[in-house]
Design an enzyme around this catalytic site. Structure first.
Site, PDB file in Angstrom:
ATOM      1  N   ASP A 118       0.870  -1.193   0.000  1.00 57.57           N
ATOM      2  CA  ASP A 118       0.000   0.000   0.000  1.00 57.57           C
ATOM      3  C   ASP A 118       0.901   1.236   0.000  1.00 57.57           C
ATOM      4  O   ASP A 118       1.750   1.372   0.886  1.00 57.57           O
ATOM      5  CB  ASP A 118      -0.871   0.017   1.276  1.00 57.57           C
ATOM      6  N   LYS A 122      -0.291   9.802   2.151  1.00 55.72           N
ATOM      7  CA  LYS A 122      -0.552  10.952   3.030  1.00 55.72           C
ATOM      8  C   LYS A 122       0.476  11.012   4.156  1.00 55.72           C
ATOM      9  O   LYS A 122       0.883   9.988   4.689  1.00 55.72           O
ATOM     10  CB  LYS A 122      -1.949  10.840   3.628  1.00 55.72           C
TER      11      LYS A 122
HETATM   12  C1  LIG Z   1      -2.225  -3.956  -1.670  1.00 49.69           C
HETATM   13  S1  LIG Z   1      -2.212  -5.462  -0.764  1.00 49.69           S
HETATM   14  C2  LIG Z   1      -1.082  -6.461  -1.729  1.00 49.69           C
HETATM   15  C3  LIG Z   1      -1.310  -7.956  -1.582  1.00 49.69           C
HETATM   16  C4  LIG Z   1      -0.374  -8.872  -2.361  1.00 49.69           C
HETATM   17  N1  LIG Z   1       1.029  -8.601  -2.125  1.00 49.69           N
HETATM   18  C5  LIG Z   1      -0.685  -8.848  -3.839  1.00 49.69           C
HETATM   19  O1  LIG Z   1       0.127  -8.339  -4.620  1.00 49.69           O
HETATM   20  O2  LIG Z   1      -1.754  -9.356  -4.214  1.00 49.69           O
HETATM   21  C6  LIG Z   1      -1.251  -5.023   0.664  1.00 49.69           C
HETATM   22  C7  LIG Z   1      -1.334  -6.057   1.792  1.00 49.69           C
HETATM   23  O3  LIG Z   1      -0.417  -5.679   2.810  1.00 49.69           O
HETATM   24  C8  LIG Z   1      -0.988  -5.969   4.081  1.00 49.69           C
HETATM   25  N2  LIG Z   1      -0.306  -5.099   5.062  1.00 49.69           N
HETATM   26  C9  LIG Z   1      -0.185  -3.744   5.017  1.00 49.69           C
HETATM   27  N3  LIG Z   1       0.526  -3.302   6.063  1.00 49.69           N
HETATM   28  C10 LIG Z   1       0.853  -4.391   6.811  1.00 49.69           C
HETATM   29  C11 LIG Z   1       1.585  -4.568   8.022  1.00 49.69           C
HETATM   30  N4  LIG Z   1       2.102  -3.536   8.678  1.00 49.69           N
HETATM   31  N5  LIG Z   1       1.732  -5.826   8.493  1.00 49.69           N
HETATM   32  C12 LIG Z   1       1.203  -6.884   7.825  1.00 49.69           C
HETATM   33  N6  LIG Z   1       0.496  -6.778   6.670  1.00 49.69           N
HETATM   34  C13 LIG Z   1       0.314  -5.548   6.167  1.00 49.69           C
HETATM   35  C14 LIG Z   1      -2.466  -5.673   3.906  1.00 49.69           C
HETATM   36  O4  LIG Z   1      -3.254  -6.375   4.864  1.00 49.69           O
HETATM   37  C15 LIG Z   1      -2.703  -6.155   2.460  1.00 49.69           C
HETATM   38  O5  LIG Z   1      -3.154  -7.501   2.419  1.00 49.69           O
END
Ligand SMILES: C[S@@+](CC[C@H](N)C(=O)[O-])C[C@H]1O[C@@H](n2cnc3c(N)ncnc32)[C@H](O)[C@@H]1O
Length: 216
Positions: A118, A122
């Site tokens: 992600d 911001k």
């Molecule tokens: C945009 S998705 C991408 C999923 C996967 N890598 C893909 O390409 O299909 C980002 C993922 O990162 C996880 N995530 C974000 N910050 C995290 C954190 N601090 N610890 C564990 N998971 C996290 C979210 O729950 C989400 O499933």
């Protein structure tokens, strides 16, 4: 939480290839116990449904691959799929990425993959960005010497942010940057693994960007 999510979350506890970080007592011995070998370890961080983790597991038969995400209902999907194939070298960990050095030993990890983190552009989200300097310190600690981090994204701003963050952190070495991965590396089967996010970006006509780095 919806009923479906609740059911998946409860079921996760009973899958032998999925662990919740709350069950771990510290350090990385659980990895050897889980896979019953000492093979090199590859992580996908923020693995969502685990599509990249599964694909890496199919290609890296001589390594163990663990997908990490804080959302249990998402990793349920990947864990079920790995059991069904079966992919005995694949597992999932529900954990927060910022806590990784509690669950892995220094130098235990050979490679880290981060497809589509992600971007959180911001300012108030900055401390949650998984490529901020404090997260980089965690990756440096758990990686072997010469270990590598791969990041894929459709977001040019994120690539710029990673370059700035690496420079601020100061102990990182950029290996490769591509602003159009498929034009530059059409035959690299590891870099071409497609997740649902990636398909969506490609269908929308966006190019896929990539940066890899290691640590000194
Ligand atoms: C945009 S998705 C991408 C999923 C996967 N890598 C893909 O390409 O299909 C980002 C993922 O990162 C996880 N995530 C974000 N910050 C995290 C954190 N601090 N610890 C564990 N998971 C996290 C979210 O729950 C989400 O499933």
């Amino acid at each position: 939480m919806s009923r479906k999510k609740q059911r998946r979350f409860a079921e996760l506890e009973h899958l032998q290839n999925a662990l919740d970080s709350s069950m771990l007592t510290g350090g990385g011995n659980w990895v050897r116990a889980l896979f019953e070998n000492d093979n090199p370890l590859v992580l996908e961080l923020g693995c969502g449904k685990g599509e990249y983790t599964l694909a890496l597991g199919r290609r890296y038969r001589d390594a163990n691959v663990i997908g990490v995400d804080r959302k249990g209902d998402r990793i349920w999907k990947g864990a079920k799929r790995a059991l069904a194939e079966p992919l005995e070298n694949v597992a999932f960990l529900r954990a927060r990425i910022e806590k990784l050095s509690d669950y892995f030993d220094p130098g235990q990890v050979r490679e880290i993959w981060m497809p589509y983190p992600d971007p959180l552009p911001k300012r108030r989200q900055a401390k949650h960005r998984v490529l901020s300097p404090s997260f980089l310190e965690t990756y440096r600690r758990i990686l072997v010497k010469g270990g590598i981090v791969h990041v894929k994204t459709d977001d040019s701003g994120l690539i710029e942010y990673v370059i700035e963050s690496l420079s601020e952190y100061g102990r990182a070495i950029v290996k490769r940057v591509s602003h159009d991965l498929y034009a530059e590396e059409p035959n690299d089967e590891l870099l071409r693994i497609e997740t649902t996010y990636e398909r969506r970006h490609l269908d929308a006509g966006r190019t896929i960007k990539y940066i890899s780095f290691g640590f000194s």
